[in-house]
Design an enzyme around this catalytic site. Structure first.
Site, mmCIF file in Angstrom:
data_model
loop_
_atom_site.group_PDB
_atom_site.id
_atom_site.type_symbol
_atom_site.label_atom_id
_atom_site.label_comp_id
_atom_site.label_asym_id
_atom_site.label_seq_id
_atom_site.Cartn_x
_atom_site.Cartn_y
_atom_site.Cartn_z
ATOM 1 N N VAL A 124 21.032 42.434 58.565
ATOM 2 C CA VAL A 124 20.388 41.915 58.982
ATOM 3 C C VAL A 124 19.825 42.776 60.502
ATOM 4 C CG1 VAL A 124 20.202 39.728 61.254
ATOM 5 C CG2 VAL A 124 21.848 39.572 59.243
ATOM 6 N N GLY A 167 28.690 42.639 38.662
ATOM 7 C CA GLY A 167 27.526 40.682 37.123
ATOM 8 C C GLY A 167 26.817 40.988 38.937
ATOM 9 N N ASP A 187 38.223 46.543 43.718
ATOM 10 C CA ASP A 187 38.280 47.031 42.002
ATOM 11 C C ASP A 187 37.663 48.484 42.109
ATOM 12 O OD1 ASP A 187 39.159 45.178 41.746
ATOM 13 O OD2 ASP A 187 37.459 44.155 40.123
ATOM 14 N N ARG A 242 63.314 42.372 40.079
ATOM 15 C CA ARG A 242 62.323 41.069 40.630
ATOM 16 C C ARG A 242 61.267 42.131 40.818
ATOM 17 N NH1 ARG A 242 66.686 39.544 40.711
ATOM 18 N NH2 ARG A 242 68.564 38.480 42.539
ATOM 19 N N HIS A 266 45.288 37.167 45.336
ATOM 20 C CA HIS A 266 44.366 37.201 46.306
ATOM 21 C C HIS A 266 43.890 37.395 47.819
ATOM 22 C CE1 HIS A 266 42.459 34.590 42.607
ATOM 23 N NE2 HIS A 266 41.343 35.510 43.187
HETATM 24 O O1 F6P Z 1 36.551 41.933 40.330
HETATM 25 C C1 F6P Z 1 37.655 41.788 41.338
HETATM 26 C C2 F6P Z 1 38.636 40.426 41.380
HETATM 27 O O2 F6P Z 1 39.168 40.602 42.139
HETATM 28 C C3 F6P Z 1 39.420 41.027 40.177
HETATM 29 O O3 F6P Z 1 40.415 42.436 40.787
HETATM 30 C C4 F6P Z 1 39.992 40.027 39.929
HETATM 31 O O4 F6P Z 1 40.581 40.408 38.379
HETATM 32 C C5 F6P Z 1 39.368 39.272 39.611
HETATM 33 O O5 F6P Z 1 38.424 39.362 40.843
HETATM 34 C C6 F6P Z 1 39.955 38.014 40.404
HETATM 35 O O6 F6P Z 1 38.476 36.635 39.591
HETATM 36 P P1 F6P Z 1 39.125 35.609 40.319
HETATM 37 O O7 F6P Z 1 38.824 35.157 42.114
HETATM 38 O O8 F6P Z 1 37.522 34.625 39.803
HETATM 39 O O9 F6P Z 1 39.877 34.745 39.990
#
Ligand code: F6P
Length: 305
Positions: free
Chosen positions: A9, A89, A113, A229, A235
């Site tokens: 921006v 993607g 990744d 364990r 996420h």
């Molecule tokens: O591509 C990034 C990523 O975080 C991967 O490491 C992980 O497997 C995937 O996305 C998880 O995707 P989603 O959030 O769609 O479950």
């Protein structure tokens, strides 16, 4: 990603362009869900994880007729070029779009990744590794105190870049990744050998696409009789404060993307190679593959002796 949006921006405005922010990735392009951004709209976002523009995995954009619609909408809105921020993607969609619709597209590599080829780094990876490492360090404290084996699952459905980096930095006894075969029986033998040398706790890092932490944990408990364990980080690796390195890289990438669009580039990805910011053709990125550095795995094994 926010640091990259901010850079796009402000660099764009600095060059006298109007900059529009597209909501929800390619879906927003299809729905003409974009609005003009001024400098203030990207104020105070540099330290925030995620993206203020939000994101989506668009099913529609996979189809050529929708991509044609998106290009028509862009032209009708007098948008001359597109900067996308994302992983494999997004790069594939952007390359299709540029080739079929003759819309200039510049991609900014962003993926925790770190699997995007032709760039030494993608934004988000270092922050994700630091998050995983912080968890490994914390788990190490309790693993040591309680003489336990811990299996920690990090993200990476198709690759083990986070696992290798966080595992090496975190002193893991074993690192399991999808790219290379592994034998859990041998991992157990190594743990037992370590025990006879006096090692009473161990950490194993597995990428989600290699083996699930729960399965590895159960196998180890059964085979070795050692109390194990597990922890699945999930996420949380995709959020949080971006590291200084990621913010600087994102800022450099954002500015470079605007510069390449202004210079008339058609379909490129900005990149960093040997410390220098540059750009590479999108079709070449799409055709290439990023290989794991197996030397790092060997090093991790040596260090775990
Ligand atoms: O591509 C990034 C990523 O975080 C991967 O490491 C992980 O497997 C995937 O996305 C998880 O995707 P989603 O959030 O769609 O479950």
């Amino acid at each position: 990603m926010n640091a990259a949006i901010r850079a796009v921006v402000r660099s764009g405005i600095g060059r006298g362009c109007s900059v529009f922010g597209v909501q929800h990735g390619f879906d927003g392009l299809l729905d003409a869900d974009y609005r003009e951004m001024d400098s203030a709209t990207v104020g105070n976002i540099i330290s925030a994880g995620g993206t203020i523009l939000r994101s989506a995995r668009s099913e529609r954009f996979l189809q050529p007729e929708y991509r044609k619609d998106a290009a028509e909408r862009m032209r009708a809105s007098r948008l001359d070029g597109l900067i996308i921020i994302g992983g494999d993607g997004s790069i594939a969609g952007g390359e299709d779009f540029a080739r079929e619709q003759a819309v200039p597209v510049i991609a900014i590599p962003a993926s925790i990744d770190n699997d995007i080829p032709m760039t030494d780094a993608s934004i988000g990876f270092q922050t994700a590794v630091n998050t995983a490492l912080d968890a490994i360090d914390k788990v190490r404290d309790t693993a040591y105190s309680h003489d336990r084996v811990f299996v920690i699952e990090v993200m990476g459905r198709r690759n083990g870049f986070i696992a290798v980096e966080a595992g090496l930095a975190g002193g893991a006894e074993a690192i399991l990744i999808p790219e290379l075969p592994f034998n859990l029986g041998e991992v157990c033998d190594r743990l037992l050998a370590g025990q006879t040398r006096g090692k009473r706790s161990s950490i194993i890092v597995t990428a989600e696409g290699a083996a699930r932490a729960l399965d590895v944990c159960e196998f180890i408990s059964r085979q070795t009789g050692h109390e194990a364990r597990y922890l699945v980080l999930g996420h949380m690796q995709r959020g949080g404060k971006p590291s200084a390195y990621d913010r600087v890289l994102a800022t450099q990438f954002g500015a470079a993307a605007v510069r390449r669009l202004a210079e008339g580039a058609g379909a490129e990805m900005v990149c960093i190679q040997g410390g220098r910011i540059g750009s590479v053709p999108l079709d070449a990125v799409r055709a290439a593959k990023r290989e794991i550095d197996s030397e790092k795995l060997i090093l991790a094994e040596v260090m775990s002796q």
